[in-house]
Scaffold this motif. Structure first.
Motif, PDB file in Angstrom:
ATOM      1  N   LYS A   1      47.721  27.390  72.014  1.00  0.00           N
ATOM      2  CA  LYS A   1      46.854  26.897  70.934  1.00  0.00           C
ATOM      3  C   LYS A   1      47.589  26.949  69.600  1.00  0.00           C
ATOM      4  O   LYS A   1      47.486  26.027  68.773  1.00  0.00           O
ATOM      5  N   TYR A   2      48.341  28.025  69.379  1.00  0.00           N
ATOM      6  CA  TYR A   2      49.135  28.105  68.147  1.00  0.00           C
ATOM      7  C   TYR A   2      50.191  27.003  68.117  1.00  0.00           C
ATOM      8  O   TYR A   2      50.501  26.452  67.052  1.00  0.00           O
ATOM      9  N   ALA A   3      50.761  26.689  69.286  1.00  0.00           N
ATOM     10  CA  ALA A   3      51.795  25.651  69.339  1.00  0.00           C
ATOM     11  C   ALA A   3      51.241  24.292  68.928  1.00  0.00           C
ATOM     12  O   ALA A   3      51.962  23.471  68.352  1.00  0.00           O
ATOM     13  N   GLU A   4      49.970  24.053  69.228  1.00  0.00           N
ATOM     14  CA  GLU A   4      49.363  22.765  68.870  1.00  0.00           C
ATOM     15  C   GLU A   4      49.378  22.543  67.364  1.00  0.00           C
ATOM     16  O   GLU A   4      49.481  21.399  66.892  1.00  0.00           O
ATOM     17  N   THR A   5      49.290  23.613  66.585  1.00  0.00           N
ATOM     18  CA  THR A   5      49.317  23.506  65.120  1.00  0.00           C
ATOM     19  C   THR A   5      50.668  23.941  64.545  1.00  0.00           C
ATOM     20  O   THR A   5      50.791  24.142  63.347  1.00  0.00           O
ATOM     21  N   ARG A   6      51.657  24.093  65.432  1.00  0.00           N
ATOM     22  CA  ARG A   6      53.014  24.494  65.039  1.00  0.00           C
ATOM     23  C   ARG A   6      53.023  25.790  64.230  1.00  0.00           C
ATOM     24  O   ARG A   6      53.776  25.947  63.271  1.00  0.00           O
ATOM     25  N   THR A   7      52.165  26.701  64.625  1.00  0.00           N
ATOM     26  CA  THR A   7      52.094  28.004  63.963  1.00  0.00           C
ATOM     27  C   THR A   7      53.116  28.942  64.590  1.00  0.00           C
ATOM     28  O   THR A   7      53.040  29.215  65.801  1.00  0.00           O
TER      29      THR A   7
END
Length: 935
Positions: free
Chosen positions: A802-808
């Motif tokens: 999920k963090y990867a989806e927002t490039r966090t």
């Protein structure tokens, strides 16, 4: 060709052959190299021979020759190992990466055939066998067959690699444990490079932390991550700091009743107390000569448990005796002795003591029978204190005991575990053995949660806290040592003759490190008695020690879980971390093979083996451990009669050919591997996707979230995928989505060639305690996703995606000794693939810190006196790490902003070579670009 700045090149004649050598005494007129520790002499020769003016310069050689024993390590040198050794769990991803590098090299316009091991690389398949069947004469054949059924894709891939890569050999399954095969067969002690006509010390790195076992043979080597081993295979010198060297002086001899296992647990305790992480340990003194090679190897094997880089013994007459006894060529043996004497590497009673950073001493006569546990190998317990120590430890696993004293209720004798026996047949029962009647065991403690259980063979018994449900003679540490292995066999014989049997709830197994063990058991006739106690051969390989213990019998597992029993395992291994041995077993103890048998007879850790009887003999008389313990003289006599040199020649003749199963595998061909998108075992990893020819500038980490907030002593077992794959885990769901039935899940270790499985299992250990949210998360791979404004509990893998989806970007916070334990490259690879850009911890274990850098993850260290707690960090903060983008190299310190808090951390990139790795995004990317640039 060496630049030979010190005119060290010379010729050594042995028999009818001349060898080029590089003389250490060429430096003696200016530096007192004769007083250097044995291990540093080997490093010095390595530098002299490989001096190229770039990676290795004359000043590097001088820095080592003028070593200041007391100085903090600061001088970088480049070590070039003679060879690389691998086991299959860590070796498969290494070969997968090499195959992927061939594809990447071709895609970038380079010559894919350049991707080959440039130094000899040897892989031993030993980590895949599991203890599915036990306690029967058919256990080995059944387990071997299941091993091939589970791992056919991996074995086909390795067979392809053996054909496709030059300089790569594979020792097939069902042969032995890598470290014992290395000790008995692969190790040279003095290496001969026929192409160059050179002789030099045998050195190596291995993709398993217990590579140090070969230190007992005077071979300098240690465990590294798979990524570091790959670079070594590709000819990259390994950057390291000239280490401090701890001298461990041995005197005296082991007393009656003490074993090599007791010695190594004592050594481990002493060295952990001293603190030897990142240091070399070297044994010297008169006691060395009295120590058999097998005992030296047992000590060397445990080097990771006391934290040192290596634990080495010098070359001496015992080394020569062992080489001859294990069937090495006479010309090779002559070379070893001649070279060692010529180069000042020979040890005898008159040898001058080297200079060491610190020294400590152990009189071997002070060693007492010991165990270690329940969760760390350095936590030694004298056998005489084992029962009260267990009761104290139990309070940490059974909440209602907190505050109770250690008293027991004397009014209740132990229940008869053999009220109903199962059917008798030629074999011991499938889930138990032929059990002797004994009510003379232990009494029940107040903590008792005794629960009835009926086993599959009809045996009615009970289970309780402390019951030993696994007793395993296993692991490289002890199975290479005839004294403890035959000691176990003699104790088994004595027990059987007195009418004792193992308790019905104990899962017993014998997994030797090589076929030589089976040979001498059969020659001595002791295999019959071990079989009668259920210690039948289950396989040749690392089984229980690495979590391949197989499932407990269903009826045992159900009671353990329904009643939340704190049951135990006892194994002759080197690792007993939480969650490692079996998911049903909370407490794990290390012990010598004879004590493993003894605890199987007792059936419980809540037993006093020193003062209480193990049971009654056929006449109803009590039998004590001291009554059946074999004398040192009898063990020695049995070794002399049963362990013969011809066994080694027979066991290793044609070793690379394998059995019919191995030879009949269908193997793909071609220089590049034909990846199968449907495979759930081997996949092309994403490390080289869209890789530019030149590295991009490093950047600060901005707006990062905490994926996990962890405490002290988080091991690579907690981080890296290991053991069984749970059906409801992210990895289990992935396999089911790809049509894999639960019975075919296999283990994480077996699927290390598939990054999709492995990244889903990273930080997923059932005992991992993520302290985000103030410790409100359940144990296991759970976290709070913080990207949506409110805490949302989910798996660590799902949150990372999920963090990867927002490039966090993500960070991990840790305490002391972060990453201790085995050299698991997936602990770093999985961390990288989950999107973790940095780890901030109080301290690191050497190998894992290096692996993080090798995968492009930034290891940062809190300043002395600072920690997660002292800084008031909760893990809810957004993190920004500034200063990384300062230039071509990351500075020694960077600033961390976490919410309203700001603090400085130390960057643990320790060498210039590691700076280059980090700038390239990792060691594999660096090597690929180097090879591509070379044309």
């Amino acid at each position: 060709m060496s630049a030979n700045s010190f005119e060290a090149r010379a010729t050594l004649s042995v028999g009818d052959r001349d060898y080029e050598i590089f003389r250490l005494d060429a430096l003696q007129s200016k530096y007192d190299v004769a007083r250097l520790p044995f291990s540093l002499k080997i490093l010095l020769e390595n530098l002299l021979r490989n001096e190229d003016g770039e990676s290795i310069r004359a000043q590097d050689i001088e820095a080592l020759a003028s070593w200041n024993a007391k100085a903090e390590p600061s001088q970088e040198i480049a070590f070039t190992p003679a060879r690389v050794v691998m086991q299959d769990f860590t070796g498969v991803p290494a070969i997968v990466d090499l195959a992927a590098m061939r594809d990447a090299m071709s895609a970038m316009g380079g010559d894919a055939s350049k991707i080959n091991p440039l130094v000899p690389a040897e892989l031993v398949i030993d980590h895949s066998v599991q203890v599915d069947e036990f306690g029967t004469r058919y256990a080995f054949e059944h387990n071997a067959q299941r091993e091939f059924e589970r791992n056919e894709e991996r074995y086909q891939f390795l067979r392809w690699g053996q054909d496709a890569f030059d300089g790569f050999e594979v020792v097939p399954p069902d042969t032995g444990i890598v470290h014992q095969v290395n000790l008995e067969f692969l190790a040279r002690t003095i290496f001969v490079n026929d192409k160059l006509g050179q002789a030099y010390p045998d050195t190596l790195v291995g993709t398993d932390s217990h590579t140090t076992m070969v230190n007992g043979l005077g071979v300098l080597g240690w465990g590294v991550g798979g990524i570091e081993a790959e670079a070594a295979m590709l000819g990259q010198p390994m950057s390291m700091l000239i280490p401090q060297v701890i001298g461990f002086k041995l005197s005296g001899e082991l007393p009656e009743g003490a074993t090599a296992t007791d010695l190594v647990l004592t050594v481990t305790e002493r060295l952990r107390e001293l603190g030897v992480v990142g240091r070399f340990v070297e044994f010297y003194g008169a006691g060395v000569s009295a120590l058999p090679l097998a005992d030296r190897a047992t000590i060397g094997n445990m080097s990771p448990e006391f934290g040192s880089t290596c634990a080495i013994f010098p070359i001496d007459a015992e080394t020569i005796r062992y080489l001859r006894f294990t069937g090495r060529d006479e010309r090779q043996i002559a070379l070893v002795e001649a070279y060692a004497r010529e180069q000042g590497l020979w040890h005898d009673a008159d040898s001058e003591e080297p200079t060491f950073t610190e020294t400590l001493e152990l009189d071997l006569s002070e060693v007492v029978p010991s165990i270690a546990g329940p969760k760390r190998p350095q936590d030694r317990i004298a056998l005489s204190d084992a029962q009260p120590a267990f009761r104290r430890a139990l309070k940490g696993y059974v909440p209602e005991l907190d505050g109770e004293d250690d008293a027991i209720d004397d009014t209740f004798p132990a229940s008869d575990p053999t009220a109903s026996q199962g059917p008798e047949n030629g074999d011991a029962p499938r889930h138990g053995h032929d059990h002797a009647h004994s009510a003379a065991a232990t009494v029940k403690p107040r903590s008792s949660r005794e629960t009835p259980v009926t086993l599959a063979d009809g045996t009615k018994t009970t289970l309780d806290h402390g019951h030993v449900v696994i007793a395993a003679i296993t692991s490289c540490t002890n199975t290479s040592n005839p004294s403890v292995m035959l000691g176990a066999g003699l104790l088994a014989r004595n027990a059987v003759q007195r009418g004792l049997r193992t308790k019905p709830w104990v899962k017993t197994s014998l997994a030797p490190g090589s076929k030589v063990v089976t040979e001498y058991y059969e020659r001595s006739g002791l295999d019959v008695f071990l079989d009668q106690l259920g210690f039948n051969l289950v396989g040749y390989g690392c089984t229980t020690c690495i979590g391949n213990s197989g499932p407990l019998p269903e009826e045992v597992s159900k009671v353990v879980n329904d009643q939340d029993l704190a049951v135990t395992s006892v194994l002759s291994g080197n690792r007993n971390f939480e969650g490692r041995i079996n998911p049903d077993v909370k407490m794990n103890y290390l012990a010598s093979p004879p004590l493993v048998v003894a605890y199987a007879l007792a059936g419980s850790m809540d037993a006093d083996l020193v003062n209480d009887p193990l049971g009654d003999d056929t006449d109803g008389n009590p039998v004590y451990l001291r009554d059946i313990w074999p004398s040192a003289a009898e063990v020695a006599q049995t070794i002399e009669q049963a362990v013969q040199s011809d066994m080694f020649r027979k066991s290793y003749d044609g070793v690379y050919a394998g059995d019919e199963r191995w030879r009949s595998l269908q193997v793909p061909t071609g220089d590049k591997f034909a990846w199968d998108d449907a495979s759930t075992y081997v996949q092309n990893p994403p490390y080289f996707v869209d890789l530019p020819r030149e590295p991009q500038p490093t950047t600060d980490i901005v707006g990062a979230r905490v994926l996990a907030l962890l405490g002290d002593s988080v091991t690579t077992d907690h981080i890296s995928p290991a053991g069984a794959i749970k059906p409801d885990s992210p990895a289990g769901r992935y396999l089911q989505e790809h049509g894999v039935e639960r019975k075919d899940f296999n283990s994480y270790g077996a699927r290390r060639g598939n990054h999709e499985v492995m990244m889903r299992g990273t930080f997923a250990n059932i005992r991992l305690k993520n302290l985000l949210g103030g410790g409100t998360l359940p144990e296991g791979g759970n976290t709070y996703y913080l990207g949506g404004g409110e805490r949302e509990q989910m798996s660590i893998y799902d949150a990372a995606m999920k963090y990867a989806e927002t490039r966090t970007p993500l960070v991990v916070l840790g305490g002391k000794e972060y990453g201790s334990g085995s050299s698991r490259d997936w602990a770093a690879k999985g961390t990288n693939l989950l999107g973790v850009r940095a780890v901030i911890a109080e301290s690191y274990e050497r190998i894992h810190r290096s692996n993080l850098v090798g995968m492009g993850v930034l290891p940062l260290q809190f300043k002395d006196g600072e920690s997660i707690a002292s800084l008031g960090l909760t893990g809810d903060e957004e993190f920004t790490i500034a200063g990384i983008a300062a230039g071509d190299t990351v500075p020694r310190e960077v600033t961390v902003n976490a919410g309203d808090k700001q603090f400085t951390v130390t960057v643990r990139i320790d060498t210039p070579k590691e700076q280059r790795y980090y700038r390239n995004g990792g060691i594999l990317q660096f090597v690929l670009r180097e090879l591509l640039a070379a044309g």
